[in-house]
Design an enzyme around this catalytic site. Structure first.
Site, PDB file in Angstrom:
ATOM      1  N   GLY A 120       6.874   5.284 -15.827  1.00 12.38           N
ATOM      2  CA  GLY A 120       5.329   5.608 -15.717  1.00 12.38           C
ATOM      3  C   GLY A 120       5.146   5.490 -14.023  1.00 12.38           C
ATOM      4  O   GLY A 120       5.908   5.670 -13.496  1.00 12.38           O
ATOM      5  N   CYS A 121       3.923   5.272 -13.861  1.00  9.95           N
ATOM      6  CA  CYS A 121       3.405   5.095 -12.588  1.00  9.95           C
ATOM      7  C   CYS A 121       4.107   4.045 -11.550  1.00  9.95           C
ATOM      8  O   CYS A 121       4.369   2.982 -11.972  1.00  9.95           O
ATOM      9  CB  CYS A 121       1.727   4.890 -12.224  1.00  9.95           C
ATOM     10  SG  CYS A 121       1.434   4.516 -10.818  1.00  9.95           S
ATOM     11  N   PHE A 122       4.755   4.395 -10.642  1.00  9.05           N
ATOM     12  CA  PHE A 122       5.680   3.513  -9.991  1.00  9.05           C
ATOM     13  C   PHE A 122       4.949   2.274  -9.271  1.00  9.05           C
ATOM     14  O   PHE A 122       5.539   1.309  -9.057  1.00  9.05           O
ATOM     15  CB  PHE A 122       6.600   4.267  -8.959  1.00  9.05           C
ATOM     16  CG  PHE A 122       6.195   5.104  -7.901  1.00  9.05           C
ATOM     17  CD1 PHE A 122       4.925   4.980  -7.254  1.00  9.05           C
ATOM     18  CD2 PHE A 122       7.054   6.122  -7.725  1.00  9.05           C
ATOM     19  CE1 PHE A 122       4.338   5.978  -6.554  1.00  9.05           C
ATOM     20  CE2 PHE A 122       6.262   7.106  -6.807  1.00  9.05           C
ATOM     21  CZ  PHE A 122       5.198   6.934  -6.044  1.00  9.05           C
ATOM     22  N   CYS A 154       2.971   0.466 -10.462  1.00 15.55           N
ATOM     23  CA  CYS A 154       2.761  -0.646 -11.786  1.00 15.55           C
ATOM     24  C   CYS A 154       4.341  -1.209 -11.992  1.00 15.55           C
ATOM     25  O   CYS A 154       4.402  -2.158 -12.600  1.00 15.55           O
ATOM     26  CB  CYS A 154       2.331  -0.423 -12.817  1.00 15.55           C
ATOM     27  SG  CYS A 154       0.622   0.188 -12.838  1.00 15.55           S
TER      28      CYS A 154
END
Length: 177
Positions: free
Chosen positions: A13-15, A17
């Site tokens: 997902g969002c890098f 995080c």
């Protein structure tokens, strides 16, 4: 003795995080946010999020294999993701946010597959574990403003982690036994 530096690449997902959970472990030399798996060289964030480059947001971890193993990195990885969601992660949807373990060697592939099977067999999730395991492709670092986002923009990072649903999922599904 010289450090045995190796690299591992994970998409979850969002890098933003995906950096902190690895960055804080002993034996990690660096965690770089970037893009991999697509057909455009040196893509920009705007290009990747358009969905037209085939890239996935990922992190490239440089680590000392004498201090932390690839297997340990894979175990950390699972605890940052929802391995039952192939369509993205949490609030982030689409192929550029899909969960993937990228392997560089057959040994890494075998480690990732064994770990995935163990997770599936554990009964922790009722849905199938669908995280992809794919051969590593060229990795391109993201723009500077994306690097170490959890440090540079800690309040924004915390709001995003909570607002996306990631923090509550991790808390409810990955509590240590």
């Amino acid at each position: 003795m010289m450090a045995q530096l190796e690299k591992a690449v994970f998409a979850g997902g969002c890098f933003w995080c995906m950096v902190q959970p690895f960055d804080t472990k002993p034996g990690i030399h660096s965690v770089v946010s970037g893009y991999t798996g697509g057909h455009v060289e040196n893509p920009t964030y705007r290009q990747v999020t358009s969905g037209k480059t085939g890239h996935t947001e990922a992190v490239e971890i440089t680590y000392d294999s004498e201090k932390i193993t690839y297997r340990e990195l894979v175990e950390i990885y699972w605890k940052q993701t929802d391995p039952t969601d192939a369509g993205g992660q949490f609030a982030d949807r689409g192929d550029s946010y899909r969960p993937v373990i990228f392997y560089k060697t057959q040994e890494e592939k075998a480690e990732a597959e064994a770990s995935k099977k163990a997770l599936q067999d554990s009964g922790r999730f009722t849905d199938p574990v669908v995280t992809a395991i794919e051969e590593a492709k060229p990795f391109y670092p993201a723009e500077d403003y994306h690097q170490d986002f959890y440090k540079k923009e800690s309040a924004h990072y915390k709001r995003y982690s909570i607002g996306s649903g990631r923090a509550s999922f991790i808390s409810s599904h990955w509590q240590e036994d």
